[in-house]
Design a protein around this motif. Sequence first.
Motif, mmCIF file in Angstrom:
data_model
loop_
_atom_site.group_PDB
_atom_site.id
_atom_site.type_symbol
_atom_site.label_atom_id
_atom_site.label_comp_id
_atom_site.label_asym_id
_atom_site.label_seq_id
_atom_site.Cartn_x
_atom_site.Cartn_y
_atom_site.Cartn_z
ATOM 1 N N ILE A 75 -54.807 -4.628 94.647
ATOM 2 C CA ILE A 75 -55.031 -3.850 93.234
ATOM 3 C C ILE A 75 -54.721 -5.302 92.402
ATOM 4 C CG2 ILE A 75 -54.847 -2.099 91.402
ATOM 5 C CD1 ILE A 75 -56.416 -1.424 94.051
ATOM 6 N N LYS A 76 -53.312 -5.411 92.291
ATOM 7 C CA LYS A 76 -52.762 -6.530 91.493
ATOM 8 C C LYS A 76 -53.599 -7.982 91.623
ATOM 9 C CE LYS A 76 -48.597 -6.295 92.598
ATOM 10 N NZ LYS A 76 -46.947 -6.541 92.460
ATOM 11 N N SER A 77 -53.941 -8.349 93.056
ATOM 12 C CA SER A 77 -54.645 -9.619 92.982
ATOM 13 C C SER A 77 -55.989 -9.245 92.284
ATOM 14 C CB SER A 77 -54.687 -10.116 94.473
ATOM 15 O OG SER A 77 -55.554 -9.156 95.161
ATOM 16 N N ARG A 78 -56.561 -8.423 92.521
ATOM 17 C CA ARG A 78 -58.103 -8.177 92.183
ATOM 18 C C ARG A 78 -58.010 -8.147 90.537
ATOM 19 N NH1 ARG A 78 -61.264 -4.287 96.227
ATOM 20 N NH2 ARG A 78 -60.600 -5.224 98.179
ATOM 21 N N ILE A 79 -57.076 -7.450 89.858
ATOM 22 C CA ILE A 79 -56.516 -7.525 88.330
ATOM 23 C C ILE A 79 -56.637 -8.939 88.091
ATOM 24 C CG2 ILE A 79 -55.278 -6.828 86.605
ATOM 25 C CD1 ILE A 79 -54.869 -4.090 88.270
ATOM 26 N N LEU A 80 -55.684 -9.713 88.824
ATOM 27 C CA LEU A 80 -55.385 -10.987 88.354
ATOM 28 C C LEU A 80 -56.583 -11.858 88.322
ATOM 29 C CD1 LEU A 80 -51.940 -11.672 89.938
ATOM 30 C CD2 LEU A 80 -52.585 -11.562 87.613
ATOM 31 N N ARG A 81 -57.513 -11.682 89.466
ATOM 32 C CA ARG A 81 -58.719 -12.482 89.246
ATOM 33 C C ARG A 81 -59.833 -12.244 88.279
ATOM 34 N NH1 ARG A 81 -58.758 -11.450 95.222
ATOM 35 N NH2 ARG A 81 -60.403 -9.944 94.859
ATOM 36 N N SER A 111 -46.772 -7.456 84.042
ATOM 37 C CA SER A 111 -46.210 -8.387 83.046
ATOM 38 C C SER A 111 -45.680 -9.399 83.807
ATOM 39 C CB SER A 111 -45.583 -8.075 82.068
ATOM 40 O OG SER A 111 -46.008 -7.009 80.929
ATOM 41 N N VAL A 112 -44.720 -9.259 84.733
ATOM 42 C CA VAL A 112 -44.168 -10.554 85.549
ATOM 43 C C VAL A 112 -45.259 -11.207 86.309
ATOM 44 C CG1 VAL A 112 -42.718 -10.675 87.327
ATOM 45 C CG2 VAL A 112 -42.007 -9.509 85.680
ATOM 46 N N ASP A 113 -46.270 -10.554 86.943
ATOM 47 C CA ASP A 113 -47.468 -11.088 87.840
ATOM 48 C C ASP A 113 -48.328 -12.077 86.806
ATOM 49 O OD1 ASP A 113 -46.810 -9.675 90.201
ATOM 50 O OD2 ASP A 113 -47.775 -8.076 89.733
ATOM 51 N N SER A 119 -48.334 -18.854 83.260
ATOM 52 C CA SER A 119 -47.030 -19.694 82.601
ATOM 53 C C SER A 119 -47.060 -19.195 81.429
ATOM 54 C CB SER A 119 -47.924 -21.062 82.495
ATOM 55 O OG SER A 119 -48.160 -21.755 83.606
ATOM 56 N N ALA A 120 -46.527 -17.929 81.121
ATOM 57 C CA ALA A 120 -46.015 -17.124 80.010
ATOM 58 C C ALA A 120 -44.542 -16.901 80.084
ATOM 59 C CB ALA A 120 -47.013 -16.121 79.845
ATOM 60 N N GLU A 121 -44.044 -16.368 78.917
ATOM 61 C CA GLU A 121 -42.646 -15.794 79.025
ATOM 62 C C GLU A 121 -42.943 -14.581 78.087
ATOM 63 O OE1 GLU A 121 -39.872 -19.629 79.228
ATOM 64 O OE2 GLU A 121 -40.248 -18.949 77.208
ATOM 65 N N ILE A 122 -41.660 -13.574 78.338
ATOM 66 C CA ILE A 122 -41.722 -12.102 78.166
ATOM 67 C C ILE A 122 -41.033 -11.656 76.980
ATOM 68 C CG2 ILE A 122 -41.449 -9.685 78.611
ATOM 69 C CD1 ILE A 122 -42.609 -10.672 81.630
ATOM 70 N N ILE A 123 -41.359 -11.207 75.863
ATOM 71 C CA ILE A 123 -40.493 -10.596 75.023
ATOM 72 C C ILE A 123 -40.558 -9.330 74.981
ATOM 73 C CG2 ILE A 123 -40.179 -10.627 72.324
ATOM 74 C CD1 ILE A 123 -41.836 -13.154 72.259
ATOM 75 N N ASN A 124 -39.428 -8.629 74.897
ATOM 76 C CA ASN A 124 -39.213 -7.121 75.100
ATOM 77 C C ASN A 124 -39.380 -6.485 73.852
ATOM 78 O OD1 ASN A 124 -38.403 -4.190 76.026
ATOM 79 N ND2 ASN A 124 -36.553 -4.810 74.960
ATOM 80 N N SER A 125 -40.176 -5.385 73.528
ATOM 81 C CA SER A 125 -40.044 -4.498 72.385
ATOM 82 C C SER A 125 -39.609 -3.193 72.357
ATOM 83 C CB SER A 125 -41.651 -4.681 71.676
ATOM 84 O OG SER A 125 -42.374 -3.745 72.525
ATOM 85 N N ASP A 126 -39.155 -2.812 73.527
ATOM 86 C CA ASP A 126 -38.601 -1.500 73.598
ATOM 87 C C ASP A 126 -37.183 -1.213 72.644
ATOM 88 O OD1 ASP A 126 -36.462 0.548 75.092
ATOM 89 O OD2 ASP A 126 -38.605 1.119 75.843
ATOM 90 N N LYS A 127 -36.999 -0.436 71.848
ATOM 91 C CA LYS A 127 -36.108 -0.053 71.061
ATOM 92 C C LYS A 127 -34.673 -0.025 71.644
ATOM 93 C CE LYS A 127 -38.432 2.169 67.094
ATOM 94 N NZ LYS A 127 -38.749 3.336 66.539
ATOM 95 N N MET A 128 -34.425 0.593 72.928
ATOM 96 C CA MET A 128 -33.319 0.820 73.389
ATOM 97 C C MET A 128 -33.084 -0.485 74.720
ATOM 98 S SD MET A 128 -32.120 3.505 72.004
ATOM 99 C CE MET A 128 -33.039 2.879 70.490
ATOM 100 N N GLN A 129 -33.952 -0.835 75.221
ATOM 101 C CA GLN A 129 -33.803 -2.228 75.969
ATOM 102 C C GLN A 129 -33.128 -3.117 75.242
ATOM 103 O OE1 GLN A 129 -37.216 -2.688 78.717
ATOM 104 N NE2 GLN A 129 -36.975 -0.816 79.534
#
Length: 312
Positions: A75-81, A111-113, A119-129
């Motif tokens: 599923i992930k590979s098809r979503i990515l394609r 998001s990691v996939d 070629s991206a980087e992640i910013i968390n927006s969870d108030k508690m995390q």
Amino acid sequence: MATKVDLDIIGTMCTMGPMDTNGHHWHHGRHKHQRHTVVPCTKTPSPSTAGALCIRHLCTTITMQSCDELHAPCIKSRILRKMHTFINNIIKWNTNKVVFKMGATGKSRLSVDLTIHFSAEIINSDKMQVYKGLDIVTNKITDTKKQGVTHYLLGEIDSDFDFTFENFCAQANCYIEKIISRGYVSIIIDGSNSYIEKLVKDPMFIFKSKYNSCFIWIDVDVSILDPFLRKKVDHMVQTGLVDEVRGIFSPEADYSKGIRQSIGVPEMDKYFREENKFDPCKDSTKKMLLESAVKENKVNTCNLVRHQLEKI
């Protein structure tokens, strides 16, 4: 009317296309004429981008019929394609781009996939995390599951600090600029819709005039989501939630500030106050108190997620 691109895989639809005048996004596929309200794009795409993508609004809805579907490799590979052309065209035609990942579950892994693929980087927006500590209670992604991907605003803030909307927006803007300066795409993982709303809409941060953005919403039917969330709480208890919360318990604790606001912390208060008052023959009473705390945790978790979905 622009052309839609539908992904219909075992009940999973990744749709890109127009919305009606009421802001509802229509798609076809396994569930014909299903309607979702989605967050509109913060900036109208250029004619060349819209033409290349065959869309008018940069928005994507992924509807899950099972919370496990998104994690299946096929599923992930098809979503990515399917998303490859979509996101690559955003990158090609726009200099400053920000992708928002929204929804109640599946955000971190997908998001990691996407981050590795684009070629991206992640910013968390969870108030508690954003806070340090309580990794189980706040459901932080583990180092192993990060797969080496950089995550900003994840476990960075002191646990007792009152981290505000303004703090988040200022930090997020700094990280977005840092990521863009390095030639990467910023992917902001939603956890607190109010943070996202403040970042995008507040005129002080002029987000709309600075960045091109799209929103990806992972939508899970409530009939699937609620049992998933309850099992998730059970798993957190089995992997150490009680001892983790016990480590920060204080009879004088203020549950309105910092990381102690996290669901799973106030709910344990009565249990910790009473657990040492019973002798061994009263273990049944302790068990009843713990079960009550866990049940309250589940109810509050489900209510929070429903509230988040309403805001989306």
